[in-house]
Enzyme design. Structure first.
Site, mmCIF file in Angstrom:
data_model
loop_
_atom_site.group_PDB
_atom_site.id
_atom_site.type_symbol
_atom_site.label_atom_id
_atom_site.label_comp_id
_atom_site.label_asym_id
_atom_site.label_seq_id
_atom_site.Cartn_x
_atom_site.Cartn_y
_atom_site.Cartn_z
ATOM 1 N N CYS A 114 0.844 -1.187 0.000
ATOM 2 C CA CYS A 114 0.000 0.000 0.000
ATOM 3 C C CYS A 114 0.882 1.241 0.000
ATOM 4 C CB CYS A 114 -0.898 0.035 1.235
ATOM 5 S SG CYS A 114 -1.701 -1.519 1.652
ATOM 6 N N ARG A 133 -4.698 1.079 -0.593
ATOM 7 C CA ARG A 133 -4.434 -0.355 -0.500
ATOM 8 C C ARG A 133 -4.363 -1.039 -1.857
ATOM 9 N NH1 ARG A 133 -8.233 -5.311 1.340
ATOM 10 N NH2 ARG A 133 -6.585 -6.843 1.687
ATOM 11 N N ILE A 172 -3.584 -7.850 -1.549
ATOM 12 C CA ILE A 172 -2.768 -9.029 -1.828
ATOM 13 C C ILE A 172 -3.211 -10.217 -0.978
ATOM 14 C CG2 ILE A 172 -0.430 -9.979 -1.848
ATOM 15 C CD1 ILE A 172 -0.852 -7.790 -3.934
ATOM 16 N N ASN A 220 2.104 -0.723 5.239
ATOM 17 C CA ASN A 220 2.466 -0.923 3.844
ATOM 18 C C ASN A 220 3.492 -2.041 3.778
ATOM 19 O OD1 ASN A 220 3.413 -0.641 1.146
ATOM 20 N ND2 ASN A 220 4.879 0.917 1.787
ATOM 21 N N GLY A 221 3.246 -3.064 2.968
ATOM 22 C CA GLY A 221 4.212 -4.142 2.813
ATOM 23 C C GLY A 221 3.597 -5.492 3.105
ATOM 24 N N GLY A 264 15.558 -10.705 -7.547
ATOM 25 C CA GLY A 264 16.832 -11.145 -6.977
ATOM 26 C C GLY A 264 17.668 -10.028 -6.403
#
Length: 642
Positions: A2, A49, A52, A74-75, A364
């Protein structure tokens, strides 16, 4: 994933909800699925938002049962299921299936130390109504950014600086104190910010506001102790287990997930480990370039195809050309701050490409820092050999090296560039030698480039990072410096901003903090052995990846910008750094600018990074300082190269 934002008023007056709405509107791209806010007198928090996990029930802000704790986050918290089970065992009741809700109850149970229990990438704001206390924080490695503005009236925060510019009384002004550091490194390191009056909260940092007082502290640092009593086979086993676990944890999602694939060691390892944990083919995305020799050096598509075939992925590719110049204003608006790393262009393009199919992507990023993957990590190795030469031979070699042509976009000239850089730094101390590899332009040359000595300011983020890096192990000392500077404020910042520009969540399993702590404890002689970069990591992946991938020549995830600046984009370079433009900004010495352009064109230097740093600063200035629409600026730039 978010965007969060909020305000705390020191004068005790109530936060106006429309202010939170204005802030959220500026970062709608970070969360187009939902929005929410909560105001409790002098504190207001809000979010946008991107859904997920718990798509239907994860609306934020989240609150506890009695409404005394409120949260925006957020995350992603990758160990939320384990934490949730533990908290339920202690009697806590959950309203949603959201990963973020564990922060509320964990804070209630353990106080500020709750962040030490989190495995994830995050920034958050938590309002404790009982104590009338605001707590904001950022994850250990700085995967997610957080900007702060503080004046006599308020403290405000947001995932992107542009949200803070929506506040009354705040205007975009250039922070001249960080200009020299920006030109030196090609990015602005935390806590600095290109906007005057705004700063970045450093990684692994908490900030609390209570009773009108602001307190800020660091809650985690890289471990400095080197573990020297393990054999190589024991290190291999530990890395294999932790790598596998990091990738497995970060595959949790209620929406489609994919992976960036360059065909390099790091992205290939992530894809291979994802394939182990998926019953369906992994979706992979790669980017390449068409054109001449310069483009061919950056085109990794053949390697990506090889890895995609090996793991039977659902693979897609995109090929781009130098017309990406039209994107620069849009991308710099999303970045908030200018930078010289062209990886922000490729990251945006491949993110937009992947977003056609998926909402979550694994990358990566971080493997080179953790396990010694950059050529600059070999500086000490070769310097020790070089110092065995007779003095007369070193003097002759140094004299000859200064006259070598250089160009990173030609195979031969790029090798000469590396040799020239090494010879120029071989007699330096390890810290100064490493600075010479990292810098875009030396501090001495930055002083000559800037018109006003005062513009150079006191900022030297590398010096601060070296002072804080107490490790005597040279390679791990370099890693500690990278973890404080380039990793969060260049690579991770551009990864976040460019993926979120298209509402794509990008996860970085190689920066799982447990893997980072493991790598930090590893002796340098095992990480890099006899000039072989990533020795231990490659040994750990020997059963997963073929030799031609493990031992292929390294190529950065950028663009052949230096070659383009000599060809298709030469008119853009000359116009953005023309005398009338430079004079109007009042920052640069035009004579020095002209010499840098001429030396780059003649291959006397590889000036790609410093020229792009100056060009991007000018484009950024047109957007934010001149308050012009990015689309309007893009049309202007396209006219330069028409």
């Amino acid at each position: 994933m978010c965007g969060i934002h909020g305000i705390y008023r020191f004068d005790g007056l109530s936060v106006e909800p429309r202010m939170l709405s204005s802030m959220g509107d500026r970062i709608r791209h970070r969360g187009p699925d939902d929005e929410g806010s909560h105001v409790d007198g002098p504190c207001g928090i809000g979010m946008r938002r991107l859904s997920i996990i718990d798509l239907a029930g994860g609306h934020q802000p989240l609150s506890n049962a009695d409404g005394t704790l409120w949260l925006v986050c957020n995350g992603e918290i990758y160990n939320f299921r384990e934490l949730r089970s533990e908290l339920q065992g202690k009697g806590y009741r959950f309203k949603t299936g959201s990963d973020s809700e564990v922060l509320l109850h964990l804070y209630d149970a353990e106080g500020d130390d709750f962040v030490l229990r989190l495995n994830g990438m995050f920034d958050f704001a938590l309002w404790d109504a009982r104590r009338r206390r605001l707590l904001i924080g950022r994850d250990r490695l700085g995967v997610k950014p957080l900007y702060v503005l503080q004046d006599w009236q308020r403290l405000a925060f947001a995932s992107e600086a542009k949200a803070l510019l929506a506040l009354p009384g705040v205007s975009a002004e250039l922070n001249r104190e960080v200009v020299a550091d920006y030109l030196h490194l090609g990015y602005v390191a935390a806590p600095g910010c290109i906007f005057k009056g705004i700063r970045k909260l450093p990684p692994a940092t908490l900030l609390a506001v209570e009773d009108g007082e602001v307190r800020e502290w660091r809650y985690w640092r890289l471990p400095e102790e080197i573990v020297s009593d393990l054999s190589e086979s024991q290190w291999i086993e530990r890395v294999q287990v932790q790598l596998d676990e990091s990738v497995r944890m970060q595959m949790v999602s209620d929406v489609p997930i994919g992976a960036f694939l360059s065909g390099g060691v790091d992205s290939s390892a992530v894809v291979g480990l994802m394939a182990r944990h998926s019953e369906q083919p992994i979706r992979t995305y790669a980017i390449g370039f068409s054109g001449g020799e310069a483009e061919a050096l950056y085109n990794e598509l053949p390697y990506a195809r090889q890895v995609a075939k090996l793991f039977a992925t659902n693979h897609r590719e995109i090929v781009v050309q130098p017309d990406v110049v039209a994107l620069l204003p849009k991308l710099l608006w999303h970045m908030d701050e200018p930078l010289s790393d062209t990886a922000f262009i490729t990251t945006y393009l491949v993110s937009a490409f992947a977003r056609e199919d998926v909402k979550v992507i694994l990358s990566g990023v971080g493997g080179d820092e953790l396990f010694g993957g950059y050529r600059r990590y070999l500086g000490g190795h070769y310097a020790r050999r070089y110092r065995r030469w007779p003095g007369w031979l070193r003097r002759m070699a140094s004299y000859a090296a200064r006259r070598l042509p250089t160009d990173r976009h030609s195979g031969l000239l790029n090798n000469l560039r590396l040799a020239k850089g090494f010879m120029a730094s071989a007699e330096m101390s390890s810290d100064e030698r490493y600075r010479s590899y990292l810098q875009v332009l030396s501090r001495r040359h930055v002083s000559a480039l800037l018109l006003e000595e005062s513009a150079a300011g006191p900022s030297d983020s590398l010096a601060r990072a070296f002072a804080a890096a107490g490790n005597e192990d040279e390679l791990n000392r370099m890693f500690a410096v990278d973890a404080e500077t380039q990793l969060p404020d260049d690579l991770l910042l551009l990864t976040d901003k460019m993926s979120m520009a298209v509402s794509l969540e990008c996860r970085v399993p190689l920066l799982d903090h447990q893997l980072v702590e493991l790598a930090a404890a590893m002796p340098a002689a095992i990480k890099v052995r006899d000039g072989r970069l990533k020795h231990l990591l490659k040994a750990s992946l020997a059963d997963l990846l073929p030799d031609e991938i493990l031992n292929r020549k390294k190529r950065g995830f950028g663009t052949p910008m230096g070659a383009w600046l000599k060809r298709e984009l030469a008119p853009l370079l000359k116009r953005l750094l023309a005398a009338d433009v430079v004079q109007a900004r009042g920052l640069f010495n035009q004579g020095v600018v002209n010499r840098l352009i001429a030396d780059h064109q003649a291959n006397r230097i590889d000036g790609t990074d410093i020229l792009l740093a100056m060009m991007n600063l000018e484009i950024w200035s047109r957007i934010f300082l001149d308050r012009r629409d990015p689309a309007d600026v893009a049309e202007e730039l396209k006219s330069y190269v028409a």
